[in-house]
Design a protein around this motif. Sequence first.
Motif, PDB file in Angstrom:
ATOM      1  N   ALA A  61       0.810  -1.220   0.000  1.00 20.55           N
ATOM      2  CA  ALA A  61       0.000   0.000   0.000  1.00 20.55           C
ATOM      3  C   ALA A  61       0.837   1.261   0.000  1.00 20.55           C
ATOM      4  CB  ALA A  61      -0.925   0.000   1.216  1.00 20.55           C
ATOM      5  N   PHE A  62       2.153   1.131   0.224  1.00 22.43           N
ATOM      6  CA  PHE A  62       2.986   2.317   0.381  1.00 22.43           C
ATOM      7  C   PHE A  62       4.390   2.007  -0.130  1.00 22.43           C
ATOM      8  CE2 PHE A  62       6.048   4.844   2.709  1.00 22.43           C
ATOM      9  CZ  PHE A  62       5.529   6.114   2.582  1.00 22.43           C
ATOM     10  N   SER A  63       5.028   3.006  -0.732  1.00 21.31           N
ATOM     11  CA  SER A  63       6.409   2.818  -1.174  1.00 21.31           C
ATOM     12  C   SER A  63       7.171   4.113  -0.995  1.00 21.31           C
ATOM     13  CB  SER A  63       6.461   2.379  -2.643  1.00 21.31           C
ATOM     14  OG  SER A  63       5.987   3.415  -3.485  1.00 21.31           O
ATOM     15  N   VAL A  64       8.469   3.983  -0.778  1.00 23.17           N
ATOM     16  CA  VAL A  64       9.358   5.132  -0.750  1.00 23.17           C
ATOM     17  C   VAL A  64      10.636   4.749  -1.490  1.00 23.17           C
ATOM     18  CG1 VAL A  64      10.321   4.479   1.481  1.00 23.17           C
ATOM     19  CG2 VAL A  64      10.568   6.817   0.675  1.00 23.17           C
ATOM     20  N   HIS A  65      11.070   5.656  -2.348  1.00 27.68           N
ATOM     21  CA  HIS A  65      12.325   5.466  -3.074  1.00 27.68           C
ATOM     22  C   HIS A  65      13.255   6.615  -2.715  1.00 27.68           C
ATOM     23  CE1 HIS A  65      10.826   2.139  -5.516  1.00 27.68           C
ATOM     24  NE2 HIS A  65       9.709   2.832  -5.687  1.00 27.68           N
ATOM     25  N   ILE A  66      14.509   6.285  -2.443  1.00 32.39           N
ATOM     26  CA  ILE A  66      15.536   7.281  -2.152  1.00 32.39           C
ATOM     27  C   ILE A  66      16.473   7.318  -3.343  1.00 32.39           C
ATOM     28  CG2 ILE A  66      17.315   8.002  -0.523  1.00 32.39           C
ATOM     29  CD1 ILE A  66      15.967   6.257   1.588  1.00 32.39           C
ATOM     30  N   VAL A  67      16.501   8.459  -4.048  1.00 34.13           N
ATOM     31  CA  VAL A  67      17.255   8.567  -5.298  1.00 34.13           C
ATOM     32  C   VAL A  67      18.113   9.836  -5.261  1.00 34.13           C
ATOM     33  CG1 VAL A  67      17.097   8.674  -7.798  1.00 34.13           C
ATOM     34  CG2 VAL A  67      15.361   7.417  -6.514  1.00 34.13           C
ATOM     35  N   PRO A  68      19.434   9.745  -5.453  1.00 34.08           N
ATOM     36  CA  PRO A  68      20.222   8.502  -5.527  1.00 34.08           C
ATOM     37  C   PRO A  68      20.477   7.942  -4.138  1.00 34.08           C
ATOM     38  CG  PRO A  68      21.683  10.368  -5.717  1.00 34.08           C
ATOM     39  CD  PRO A  68      20.288  10.947  -5.646  1.00 34.08           C
ATOM     40  N   ASN A  69      20.869   6.690  -4.107  1.00 32.57           N
ATOM     41  CA  ASN A  69      21.213   6.018  -2.864  1.00 32.57           C
ATOM     42  C   ASN A  69      22.219   4.916  -3.198  1.00 32.57           C
ATOM     43  OD1 ASN A  69      21.301   5.120  -0.247  1.00 32.57           O
ATOM     44  ND2 ASN A  69      19.277   4.144  -0.277  1.00 32.57           N
ATOM     45  N   PRO A  70      23.481   5.071  -2.850  1.00 30.01           N
ATOM     46  CA  PRO A  70      24.097   6.058  -1.970  1.00 30.01           C
ATOM     47  C   PRO A  70      24.065   7.476  -2.556  1.00 30.01           C
ATOM     48  CG  PRO A  70      25.492   4.104  -2.181  1.00 30.01           C
ATOM     49  CD  PRO A  70      24.441   4.008  -3.227  1.00 30.01           C
ATOM     50  N   ALA A  71      24.149   8.444  -1.643  1.00 28.79           N
ATOM     51  CA  ALA A  71      24.079   9.853  -2.024  1.00 28.79           C
ATOM     52  C   ALA A  71      25.351  10.569  -1.609  1.00 28.79           C
ATOM     53  CB  ALA A  71      22.875  10.504  -1.355  1.00 28.79           C
ATOM     54  N   ARG A  72      25.630  11.685  -2.338  1.00 30.72           N
ATOM     55  CA  ARG A  72      26.766  12.525  -1.966  1.00 30.72           C
ATOM     56  C   ARG A  72      26.268  13.893  -1.480  1.00 30.72           C
ATOM     57  NH1 ARG A  72      31.776  10.573  -3.474  1.00 30.72           N
ATOM     58  NH2 ARG A  72      31.758   8.811  -4.933  1.00 30.72           N
ATOM     59  N   GLU A  73      25.832  14.744  -2.411  1.00 34.47           N
ATOM     60  CA  GLU A  73      25.431  16.110  -2.055  1.00 34.47           C
ATOM     61  C   GLU A  73      23.949  16.239  -1.800  1.00 34.47           C
ATOM     62  OE1 GLU A  73      27.581  18.506  -1.444  1.00 34.47           O
ATOM     63  OE2 GLU A  73      29.199  17.102  -1.877  1.00 34.47           O
ATOM     64  N   GLN A  74      23.132  15.439  -2.517  1.00 35.32           N
ATOM     65  CA  GLN A  74      21.688  15.592  -2.387  1.00 35.32           C
ATOM     66  C   GLN A  74      20.998  14.298  -2.783  1.00 35.32           C
ATOM     67  OE1 GLN A  74      20.087  19.346  -3.539  1.00 35.32           O
ATOM     68  NE2 GLN A  74      18.161  18.475  -4.266  1.00 35.32           N
ATOM     69  N   SER A  75      19.865  14.053  -2.156  1.00 36.45           N
ATOM     70  CA  SER A  75      19.045  12.909  -2.504  1.00 36.45           C
ATOM     71  C   SER A  75      17.587  13.341  -2.471  1.00 36.45           C
ATOM     72  CB  SER A  75      19.285  11.746  -1.526  1.00 36.45           C
ATOM     73  OG  SER A  75      18.685  10.556  -1.995  1.00 36.45           O
TER      74      SER A  75
END
Length: 809
Positions: free
Chosen positions: A723-737
């Motif tokens: 029912a729910f999703s979260v994506h972290i982009v990019p991951n790994p991150a440097r300056e911003q995600s």
Amino acid sequence: MRTILLLLLCLLGSLSIFGQTSARYHRAQVHLEGRSLQELALLGLEVDHGEYVPQRHLTNDFSEVELHQITLAGFTYDILIPDVQDYYHNPARQQAYRSEARGGEPCPAGATSNVTPYPTPSNFHLGSMAGFFTYQEMLDILDSMRLLYPNLISSRQVVSPSIVTHQGRPIYWLRISDNPDTDEATEPEVLYTALHHAREPNSLSQMIYYMWYLLEHYETDPEVQFLVANTELYFLPCINPDGYIFNQEMEPDGGGMWRKNLRDNGNGTTGVDLNRNYGHEWAFDNFGSSANPSSATYRGPEAFSEPETQAVQAFCNAHTFVACLNYHTYGNLLIYPWGYSDTPTDDAPTFNTLADVMTLQNNFLAGTGTSTVGYTTNGDSDDWMYGETTTKPAIFSMTPEVGSGDGGFWPVREDIIPNCRASLWMNLVTAHTPHTAGVVQADPAQREIASTSLYFRYQLQRFGLTEGPLTVSLSSLQEDLLLVTEEPRVFNLAANAAVLDSFALSAVANIVPGTELRFLLQLSNGSFTRTDTVTRVFGGFLRTDIYTNNFTNLTPWTPDQGWDLTTEDFVSAPTSLTDSPGADYPNNSITTITLNEAITVGEAQEYRLQFWSKWNIEAFYDWAQLQFKINDGDWIPACGRYTVSGSAVQAPDQPVWEGQQANWVEEEIDLTTYLLPGDAVSLRFLLVSDEFVNPDGFYVDDLVLQERNMETVGTTTLLPRAAFSVHIVPNPAREQSQLRFRLSEDGSSTGHWQLYQAAGQLVTQGPLDLRNGYQEVDLATGNLPAGVYWLTAQADNQVITTQELVIIK
């Protein structure tokens, strides 16, 4: 006439041996100021044991002849223990010396030994030679094993009838397997050896302990069943029977100091160092072995000149060993190739991984000879077993040095079983090495499970040489309080790879903060499942940071000479605090940096001081410390997760930081027992050095004093992942995600998200607005230190996800 001449020659030979071995040995501390360890090695002295402190001294047991050589070479020394033979079989004297050794845990409530309290096998008993076995006792024990467990262990057999020692003795071997009388070609083979050196009896004791453990636990222990049924385990319990029996005859109460075999060198000297007689890079130089027949490290006239090493060579060439442990004593070390040089092997990553896993429990110092004992050796067993690949495959061969320095070659009876127990995990890991194998642990950085981030974090390390799936599972032992809401995870890791992951949890009842939560953490390779019970405290702490300092300036502090900010390295940009920016710390100095104003604390159930640190400080001599005082009291040394007990020349028995910690770690000081509401606490760091080695020093960043109070935590429920999703982009991150939240079905929801450090400290948070079914949040990560973070999202008073974010620099 011939008979008389023969008897005379035998008598002269016996007198020659007796002359070498009847000399008294003393424990001496040889001063090295301005001299090198290699200079001592060139004298033919044994320098691969004892306590070596670069630029300072080498402490070891030396004969009077060797001490004379040391004097002639211009070295000076102090006698610490006269007549070590008497010391070794005099428990009262040994205990008195031990009482002066570096002692005790500086933090009584702190960490305890990691060694599993393996039960002592019921058939294991100490021997009659100061607790160690005589040669005949060893043979009788091996025969008893066969008599009691004929379906698990072979009878003792000779390696080759044509290979006998100089006194006519064979070298025996045994095999433990579920088919011990059959060499099963499909099963991988592992080898264990002991007693290359005749004065190292604990190498044999630990082997007998391990063999009894396997035999007695086969019917009840799934791990032992898997290993014995799927591996052929070979044992060479006594490589050097002549030397061992000679020590027994010379010192029947223990303490014999003969090291080599009993070869007649033909010039009035006796013996070859068997661990310098193997063929790979034999006689590479005169530092790592000696050409002098009177030397303790005499390598022999040629490679494999000795029947004992010939027997090991023949045995290895007749088998396909994958891994081997060649046991020695002492030093609490684990040494691996190359021995002859400082260059790493082509398989250095595998050696490093195996060593890391093997020393998880006993914390032995692991590495090559140079990185452990500060010394290279040539012609040793490990280099040949690994380096020789024309007559056999390469063997991942390593040398454990069992036992601490104060026990020496003949530790007291009370230390024998603890030394055996400290070796058992290494032996089991070696047996697992040919298979699909890994080790899983609860992440030590997660000391509690907080109500705002319900997850259990773990580390998985592959060390087995066979590729295959490893399955990690977690189950709660208190399902009336907490459930694990995720299925087991399957990993197909590359060789030597590791992973940090987590399982989501759900509270099904109110949990009182401080409750100890118990879990079963399991790892399976499809044939064997290891199960460990692990605990974590349920936090539910309301944390209030009452003082923070990121060391961007020194206004709140008064530094002594040297202490300042540095841009060389830091956790949070742009600076950290160190004692000597851009340079090594000075000799003969005591420097401090003191917080100008004391911090007044409020009412709380706990007070914790946290900061990030790393250090490179000469071990045993120099030291760093955090001190605090309450109101107008005295300065008190602080005990942390990484402090050790100060030596006699540091701050005796006080908690200090010393040695090397190359990577940043989060240190934590518990001040709860010292503080009451309204108290004022003062802080200062100090570094103390002497006139010798002075490396980089001590670093500090992101210091926080925190008040913690507990609150009762109610039930939380995880929404279905579908029912729910979260994506972290990019991951790994440097300056911003970017955090991309989605509801996969029609609907709306509101709540908040939070980002935590690995240790559970809140970094940042924000609102969660899913009234339109989605939300995207830009997260600046450039100002956050590298590491693992955890993103938690809650909506409509429900925990809906916990995900990992990795920040790299």
